[in-house]
Design a protein around this motif. Sequence first.
Motif, PDB file in Angstrom:
ATOM      1  N   THR A  18       0.832  -1.203   0.000  1.00 21.52           N
ATOM      2  CA  THR A  18       0.000   0.000   0.000  1.00 21.52           C
ATOM      3  C   THR A  18       0.866   1.251   0.000  1.00 21.52           C
ATOM      4  O   THR A  18       1.755   1.400   0.830  1.00 21.52           O
ATOM      5  CB  THR A  18      -0.913   0.019   1.236  1.00 21.52           C
ATOM      6  OG1 THR A  18      -1.717  -1.168   1.254  1.00 21.52           O
ATOM      7  CG2 THR A  18      -1.834   1.237   1.205  1.00 21.52           C
ATOM      8  N   SER A  19       0.606   2.135  -0.929  1.00 20.49           N
ATOM      9  CA  SER A  19       1.346   3.397  -1.019  1.00 20.49           C
ATOM     10  C   SER A  19       0.504   4.534  -0.469  1.00 20.49           C
ATOM     11  O   SER A  19      -0.688   4.364  -0.165  1.00 20.49           O
ATOM     12  CB  SER A  19       1.717   3.682  -2.471  1.00 20.49           C
ATOM     13  OG  SER A  19       0.550   3.969  -3.226  1.00 20.49           O
ATOM     14  N   LEU A  20       1.096   5.704  -0.357  1.00 16.29           N
ATOM     15  CA  LEU A  20       0.351   6.873   0.082  1.00 16.29           C
ATOM     16  C   LEU A  20      -0.754   7.215  -0.909  1.00 16.29           C
ATOM     17  O   LEU A  20      -1.828   7.686  -0.510  1.00 16.29           O
ATOM     18  CB  LEU A  20       1.306   8.062   0.246  1.00 16.29           C
ATOM     19  CG  LEU A  20       2.347   7.932   1.363  1.00 16.29           C
ATOM     20  CD1 LEU A  20       3.246   9.156   1.380  1.00 16.29           C
ATOM     21  CD2 LEU A  20       1.681   7.741   2.709  1.00 16.29           C
ATOM     22  N   ASP A  21      -0.521   6.983  -2.187  1.00 21.09           N
ATOM     23  CA  ASP A  21      -1.554   7.177  -3.204  1.00 21.09           C
ATOM     24  C   ASP A  21      -2.763   6.293  -2.919  1.00 21.09           C
ATOM     25  O   ASP A  21      -3.910   6.745  -2.937  1.00 21.09           O
ATOM     26  CB  ASP A  21      -0.993   6.844  -4.585  1.00 21.09           C
ATOM     27  CG  ASP A  21      -0.742   8.084  -5.419  1.00 21.09           C
ATOM     28  OD1 ASP A  21      -1.067   9.189  -4.938  1.00 21.09           O
ATOM     29  OD2 ASP A  21      -0.221   7.948  -6.529  1.00 21.09           O
ATOM     30  N   ASP A  22      -2.504   5.015  -2.679  1.00 13.86           N
ATOM     31  CA  ASP A  22      -3.595   4.076  -2.403  1.00 13.86           C
ATOM     32  C   ASP A  22      -4.375   4.493  -1.166  1.00 13.86           C
ATOM     33  O   ASP A  22      -5.611   4.474  -1.151  1.00 13.86           O
ATOM     34  CB  ASP A  22      -3.033   2.658  -2.184  1.00 13.86           C
ATOM     35  CG  ASP A  22      -2.271   2.143  -3.384  1.00 13.86           C
ATOM     36  OD1 ASP A  22      -2.730   2.375  -4.513  1.00 13.86           O
ATOM     37  OD2 ASP A  22      -1.217   1.498  -3.185  1.00 13.86           O
ATOM     38  N   PHE A  23      -3.655   4.877  -0.126  1.00 12.22           N
ATOM     39  CA  PHE A  23      -4.295   5.245   1.133  1.00 12.22           C
ATOM     40  C   PHE A  23      -5.191   6.465   0.963  1.00 12.22           C
ATOM     41  O   PHE A  23      -6.341   6.485   1.394  1.00 12.22           O
ATOM     42  CB  PHE A  23      -3.221   5.506   2.188  1.00 12.22           C
ATOM     43  CG  PHE A  23      -3.772   5.856   3.546  1.00 12.22           C
ATOM     44  CD1 PHE A  23      -4.297   4.873   4.371  1.00 12.22           C
ATOM     45  CD2 PHE A  23      -3.773   7.167   3.991  1.00 12.22           C
ATOM     46  CE1 PHE A  23      -4.808   5.204   5.617  1.00 12.22           C
ATOM     47  CE2 PHE A  23      -4.277   7.500   5.231  1.00 12.22           C
ATOM     48  CZ  PHE A  23      -4.792   6.508   6.049  1.00 12.22           C
ATOM     49  N   ALA A  24      -4.677   7.487   0.306  1.00 12.34           N
ATOM     50  CA  ALA A  24      -5.456   8.718   0.134  1.00 12.34           C
ATOM     51  C   ALA A  24      -6.667   8.501  -0.759  1.00 12.34           C
ATOM     52  O   ALA A  24      -7.758   9.007  -0.484  1.00 12.34           O
ATOM     53  CB  ALA A  24      -4.566   9.819  -0.437  1.00 12.34           C
ATOM     54  N   HIS A  25      -6.496   7.762  -1.860  1.00 10.70           N
ATOM     55  CA  HIS A  25      -7.623   7.489  -2.752  1.00 10.70           C
ATOM     56  C   HIS A  25      -8.704   6.689  -2.035  1.00 10.70           C
ATOM     57  O   HIS A  25      -9.894   6.833  -2.320  1.00 10.70           O
ATOM     58  CB  HIS A  25      -7.158   6.732  -3.994  1.00 10.70           C
ATOM     59  CG  HIS A  25      -6.589   7.614  -5.057  1.00 10.70           C
ATOM     60  ND1 HIS A  25      -5.317   8.138  -5.006  1.00 10.70           N
ATOM     61  CD2 HIS A  25      -7.143   8.090  -6.209  1.00 10.70           C
ATOM     62  CE1 HIS A  25      -5.100   8.876  -6.067  1.00 10.70           C
ATOM     63  NE2 HIS A  25      -6.182   8.873  -6.818  1.00 10.70           N
ATOM     64  N   ALA A  26      -8.290   5.833  -1.112  1.00 11.61           N
ATOM     65  CA  ALA A  26      -9.258   4.977  -0.434  1.00 11.61           C
ATOM     66  C   ALA A  26     -10.122   5.749   0.544  1.00 11.61           C
ATOM     67  O   ALA A  26     -11.301   5.436   0.725  1.00 11.61           O
ATOM     68  CB  ALA A  26      -8.533   3.848   0.293  1.00 11.61           C
TER      69      ALA A  26
END
Length: 378
Positions: free
Chosen positions: A85-93
Motif C-alpha cells: 500500500t502506497s500513500l496514493d492508495d491510502f489517500a484514494h481509499a
Amino acid sequence: MADETLINKIHELSDLELAALICLVAKEHCIIDTEPVVIDELVQELELVFSNLSFASPVSSLTLEQIAAKVFGLSYAVVDCSEHTSLDDFAHAILTVEGSPTRSNSPVRTRQDSYFLNTPAFQSISRSPVSETFADNKTIPNVIIAKNLDEAPKQVQIQALELMRTKRIYTRTSVQNAPKRFLFIALLAGGDGPRLTKHLNDHMFISHFHDPEDGFPNLEEMFDDTGSISSVVKKSPRLNTEFMTSPRVSATEIEQLVQLSEQATVSIEVKAYQQNIIAFLRVHRAVASGISAPATVLFDKLAKCLAPLHNLSYATPSLIDLAARKIYPHRIQIVKPENERSMQWGSDLDAVAELLEGTTTEDVIEDVLGSSGAETPL
C-alpha cells in the motif's frame, strides 16, 4: 444523567457498536482486533454498523419500516492495507467522491463500498499523494476502517497518524478536512501487544477484541432463512430522500453523552486507585518499556466517558477496572526473558523464560487488577 430512553438504547448495543460509541463520545480513535479467519466478516459488520440504510430484502419489496437507518448513520470508507500500500492508495481509499454517476467512473468505491487494493502501486513518499486527475468534489468520510493497518508501510501509518491528529489530508491542489464527527478504526487480526508504529499505537484511544463467538448481529440480518445473502440496496440520493430514517443513536444523543462525560467527577479515593494501577503496571516484571504518560491522560478520559453510559455522574472503581482493560492491552509490551528486571541480580535465564512463557498483556492487566495488585477502595 442521561435519559432512560438513551440508556436503554446503549444497553441494546453490541460490543462493536458500544466501542464505536465510546470513541465518538471521546472524539478519539480505536483498534479493533479479531481472529484472522473472520476479519472480512468483521469489516462487513462494521460497514453495516455505520451505514445509513438497513438492508433486509430486495428494494421492490421494502417498506418504510424495513428500511431504517443503522446505529450511527455515518459515511465511511474501507481501505485494505498491505505491505504494497502506497500513500496514493491510502489517500484514494479514504477520499469519497460525492455525486459520482457510476462506480465505473469513480477511482474509488463510494461511502457504502469498500476499497480493496488490487495491484501494488509505486511507493510514494510525497506528503501530497492524490493525483491531479482525482475529482474535485471529494470529501473525507466520518469513519475510516483501515483493515490490516499494521501491515502497511511506515510512511502510510505516519500518514494515518497525521490525519488523526490534524483531521486533514493534503492533495496536490487542496487540503481536505475531516468532518466534525470523525472516527479512525485500525482493524487488526491476531496478535498481542503493540503492532503499529510507536506514535500511532500510543495515539489510539482504546483497543477491543471481538470474539467470533459473539457473532455479527447486523451481518446476520442480511441472511434469509435459506442462508443466502439478501439483495442489498445501494445508497443513492433519491433513495436517501425517500426512505432514510433517523439512526438509532443520533448526533444529538452523542453530544448529550459528550457533555455528561465532561461533567463526570472522580473522587480522591478512586483517583488514588487509578494512579496505583498505573504504578503497578509500570513496575510489573513482565512489562517492557513501562507505561507512557499519554496513556494516563486517556485512561482518565475513558473512565469519565464510561460514567454516563452506566447512567452515573461519577467514576467508580469498577469503571476504572473496565477502562484499564481497554486502554492498556495494545500498549503493554511483554519483556524478553534476557531483559527481565531480576536478571540484573543474577536470576537464572531459563527460570525467567519459563515464568514469562505464555504471558499476555491481558494476564498482566488482570494480575494488577487482582488481589496481588492495587487495592480497590471500599
